[in-house]
Design a protein around this motif. Structure first.
Motif, PDB file in Angstrom:
ATOM      1  N   GLU A   1      41.556  59.082  35.425  1.00 11.55           N
ATOM      2  CA  GLU A   1      40.732  57.614  34.999  1.00 11.55           C
ATOM      3  C   GLU A   1      39.991  57.488  36.476  1.00 11.55           C
ATOM      4  O   GLU A   1      39.068  56.712  36.486  1.00 11.55           O
ATOM      5  CB  GLU A   1      41.949  56.619  35.019  1.00 11.55           C
ATOM      6  CG  GLU A   1      41.161  55.345  35.061  1.00 11.55           C
ATOM      7  CD  GLU A   1      42.569  54.117  34.525  1.00 11.55           C
ATOM      8  OE1 GLU A   1      42.105  52.990  34.321  1.00 11.55           O
ATOM      9  OE2 GLU A   1      43.781  54.702  34.642  1.00 11.55           O
ATOM     10  N   PHE A   2      40.239  58.079  37.531  1.00 12.82           N
ATOM     11  CA  PHE A   2      39.587  57.734  38.778  1.00 12.82           C
ATOM     12  C   PHE A   2      39.214  59.058  39.326  1.00 12.82           C
ATOM     13  O   PHE A   2      39.768  60.287  39.238  1.00 12.82           O
ATOM     14  CB  PHE A   2      40.539  57.073  39.797  1.00 12.82           C
ATOM     15  CG  PHE A   2      41.213  55.923  39.280  1.00 12.82           C
ATOM     16  CD1 PHE A   2      40.390  54.799  38.957  1.00 12.82           C
ATOM     17  CD2 PHE A   2      42.247  55.687  38.968  1.00 12.82           C
ATOM     18  CE1 PHE A   2      40.733  53.380  38.463  1.00 12.82           C
ATOM     19  CE2 PHE A   2      42.879  54.223  38.377  1.00 12.82           C
ATOM     20  CZ  PHE A   2      41.900  53.430  38.213  1.00 12.82           C
ATOM     21  N   GLN A   3      38.431  59.178  40.340  1.00 13.94           N
ATOM     22  CA  GLN A   3      38.003  60.399  41.240  1.00 13.94           C
ATOM     23  C   GLN A   3      37.840  59.666  42.696  1.00 13.94           C
ATOM     24  O   GLN A   3      37.710  58.370  42.769  1.00 13.94           O
ATOM     25  CB  GLN A   3      36.308  60.708  40.758  1.00 13.94           C
ATOM     26  CG  GLN A   3      35.229  59.873  41.116  1.00 13.94           C
ATOM     27  CD  GLN A   3      33.905  60.170  40.659  1.00 13.94           C
ATOM     28  OE1 GLN A   3      33.946  61.581  41.227  1.00 13.94           O
ATOM     29  NE2 GLN A   3      33.163  59.716  39.879  1.00 13.94           N
ATOM     30  N   TYR A   4      37.915  60.690  43.594  1.00 10.75           N
ATOM     31  CA  TYR A   4      38.156  60.291  45.073  1.00 10.75           C
ATOM     32  C   TYR A   4      37.084  61.033  45.827  1.00 10.75           C
ATOM     33  O   TYR A   4      36.697  62.202  45.512  1.00 10.75           O
ATOM     34  CB  TYR A   4      39.432  60.637  45.400  1.00 10.75           C
ATOM     35  CG  TYR A   4      40.563  59.878  45.082  1.00 10.75           C
ATOM     36  CD1 TYR A   4      41.256  58.912  45.879  1.00 10.75           C
ATOM     37  CD2 TYR A   4      41.228  60.167  44.037  1.00 10.75           C
ATOM     38  CE1 TYR A   4      42.252  58.019  45.444  1.00 10.75           C
ATOM     39  CE2 TYR A   4      42.262  59.189  43.177  1.00 10.75           C
ATOM     40  CZ  TYR A   4      42.727  58.083  44.105  1.00 10.75           C
ATOM     41  OH  TYR A   4      43.517  57.523  43.489  1.00 10.75           O
ATOM     42  N   ILE A   5      36.469  60.058  46.471  1.00 10.68           N
ATOM     43  CA  ILE A   5      35.272  60.603  47.334  1.00 10.68           C
ATOM     44  C   ILE A   5      35.477  60.101  48.883  1.00 10.68           C
ATOM     45  O   ILE A   5      35.407  58.842  48.967  1.00 10.68           O
ATOM     46  CB  ILE A   5      33.870  60.202  46.815  1.00 10.68           C
ATOM     47  CG1 ILE A   5      33.612  60.434  45.311  1.00 10.68           C
ATOM     48  CG2 ILE A   5      32.813  60.636  47.603  1.00 10.68           C
ATOM     49  CD1 ILE A   5      32.126  59.972  44.694  1.00 10.68           C
ATOM     50  N   ASP A   6      35.438  61.222  49.766  1.00 14.84           N
ATOM     51  CA  ASP A   6      35.725  60.733  51.083  1.00 14.84           C
ATOM     52  C   ASP A   6      37.148  59.598  51.278  1.00 14.84           C
ATOM     53  O   ASP A   6      36.700  58.896  51.987  1.00 14.84           O
ATOM     54  CB  ASP A   6      34.746  60.023  51.838  1.00 14.84           C
ATOM     55  CG  ASP A   6      33.720  61.388  51.923  1.00 14.84           C
ATOM     56  OD1 ASP A   6      33.604  62.432  51.615  1.00 14.84           O
ATOM     57  OD2 ASP A   6      32.047  60.748  51.868  1.00 14.84           O
ATOM     58  N   GLY A   7      38.010  59.859  50.540  1.00 14.13           N
ATOM     59  CA  GLY A   7      39.097  59.004  50.650  1.00 14.13           C
ATOM     60  C   GLY A   7      39.164  57.531  49.690  1.00 14.13           C
ATOM     61  O   GLY A   7      40.009  56.974  49.684  1.00 14.13           O
ATOM     62  N   ARG A   8      37.936  57.188  49.332  1.00 15.65           N
ATOM     63  CA  ARG A   8      37.806  56.125  48.406  1.00 15.65           C
ATOM     64  C   ARG A   8      37.890  56.632  46.810  1.00 15.65           C
ATOM     65  O   ARG A   8      37.586  57.544  46.527  1.00 15.65           O
ATOM     66  CB  ARG A   8      36.395  55.415  48.784  1.00 15.65           C
ATOM     67  CG  ARG A   8      36.106  55.293  50.199  1.00 15.65           C
ATOM     68  CD  ARG A   8      37.425  54.361  50.755  1.00 15.65           C
ATOM     69  NE  ARG A   8      37.361  53.008  50.102  1.00 15.65           N
ATOM     70  CZ  ARG A   8      36.594  51.857  50.363  1.00 15.65           C
ATOM     71  NH1 ARG A   8      35.768  51.976  51.453  1.00 15.65           N
ATOM     72  NH2 ARG A   8      36.665  50.873  49.896  1.00 15.65           N
ATOM     73  N   ARG A   9      38.463  55.384  46.162  1.00 13.11           N
ATOM     74  CA  ARG A   9      38.795  55.777  44.866  1.00 13.11           C
ATOM     75  C   ARG A   9      37.561  55.058  44.038  1.00 13.11           C
ATOM     76  O   ARG A   9      37.128  53.883  44.185  1.00 13.11           O
ATOM     77  CB  ARG A   9      40.030  55.250  44.469  1.00 13.11           C
ATOM     78  CG  ARG A   9      40.621  55.428  42.907  1.00 13.11           C
ATOM     79  CD  ARG A   9      41.685  54.788  42.649  1.00 13.11           C
ATOM     80  NE  ARG A   9      41.613  53.334  42.390  1.00 13.11           N
ATOM     81  CZ  ARG A   9      42.716  52.523  42.079  1.00 13.11           C
ATOM     82  NH1 ARG A   9      43.906  52.998  41.871  1.00 13.11           N
ATOM     83  NH2 ARG A   9      42.476  51.201  41.923  1.00 13.11           N
TER      84      ARG A   9
END
Length: 294
Positions: free
Chosen positions: A23-31
């Motif tokens: 459902e989510f992806q993480y980029i540089d620690g942000r969802r």
């Protein structure tokens, strides 16, 4: 899209049907959303939720109200149903509306539902007395707005009210501020979103064909205390803008092809510009009632 509405029970649909890894992806620690058709480019994590909650309270302070539509008679009516569309502020706005002086985290007359407004609202025709939607300029593409408005009007009872609230992009200001916000505007355009939505809310309601008594209210909000003569308000709005830049950091650094360190310097310079120059944004509220068939 999450929706809070006054009801007698609590429900969060589809929350367990998908794992967080899909459902989510993480980029540089942000969802972020991980849906292929998602156009919303900001994070949807707790930090972003805190920023939007802060913005909610600032807007409420500016207007001295949660909403402008004349719905006090509706709220006082037993069994009134309210739909609040948006994430994540729908929850806190819905609680504000459903309980004038909340004494608990979630009042018993508040229901929280997760669904996708772009796929249609999961409610019967003529269900709600009041529908409230705010800050979804980055959630819908320009071509989807008429459909969403039609869905809102469909689930609204005749005689009920709808209220829409959207901001403009940051206008004016120094070179660093313009560089950052113009870059976000490019991303908006690439994803099909429209920063001029705040100017078109009246038109969307008029074109739907079932709405009447359409009223528009607009507030121009300057960041610098030199323009609004309120140091506390200026600091709060500058703080909100800075946290927005923090939320945009992963996507803007990629778009601008700069390092995190360079971006941090730009964000700091923008904070100084916002505090001193003529940067401002416009926030618009538009409300109307659904015509009663005669």
């Amino acid at each position: 899209m999450n929706m809070g509405c006054a009801s007698s029970k609590y429900l969060e649909s589809n929350s367990d049907s998908q794992s967080e890894t899909t459902e989510f992806q993480y980029i540089d620690g942000r969802r972020y959303h991980n849906s292929e058709n998602a156009v919303y480019h900001l994070p949807n994590d707790d930090d972003e939720s805190d920023r939007l909650h802060m913005l909610h309270f600032l807007v409420r302070y500016i207007w001295q109200s949660n909403f402008s539509a004349p719905i006090e008679h509706i709220l006082s009516k037993p069994g009134a149903k309210i739909l609040d569309i948006g994430y994540p502020t729908a929850k806190i706005i819905g609680i504000d509306i459903s309980s004038n002086q909340p004494t608990q985290i979630k009042p018993t007359n508040f229901e929280f539902i997760r669904t996708n407004a772009l796929e249609g609202l999961p409610f019967e025709d003529n269900t709600f007395d009041f529908v409230f939607q705010r800050f979804l300029v980055s959630g819908y593409t320009k071509d989807k707005w008429p459909y969403v408005i039609s869905e809102i009007v469909r689930v609204l009872k005749p005689g009920g009210f709808v209220e829409l609230c959207e901001p403009s992009n940051v206008t004016g200001g120094g070179p660093v501020t313009r560089r950052l916000w113009n870059c976000e505007a490019e991303i908006f355009k690439e994803r099909g979103c429209d920063w001029d939505t705040y100017q078109k809310l009246e038109e969307y309601l008029q074109n739907q064909g079932q709405m009447e008594n359409i009223i528009k209210e607009a507030k121009k909000i300057y960041y610098s205390v030199n323009y609004n003569n309120d140091l506390g308000l200026s600091k709060a709005f500058v703080g909100c803008a800075v946290t927005s830049l923090v939320s945009l950091k992963p996507i803007l650094t990629k778009k601008m092809q700069i390092s995190n360190e360079e971006y941090d310097k730009l964000a700091k310079a923008s904070e100084k510009e916002l505090s001193e120059d003529d940067s401002y944004l416009v926030i618009v509220r538009v409300y109307a009632s659904k015509a009663i068939e005669k």
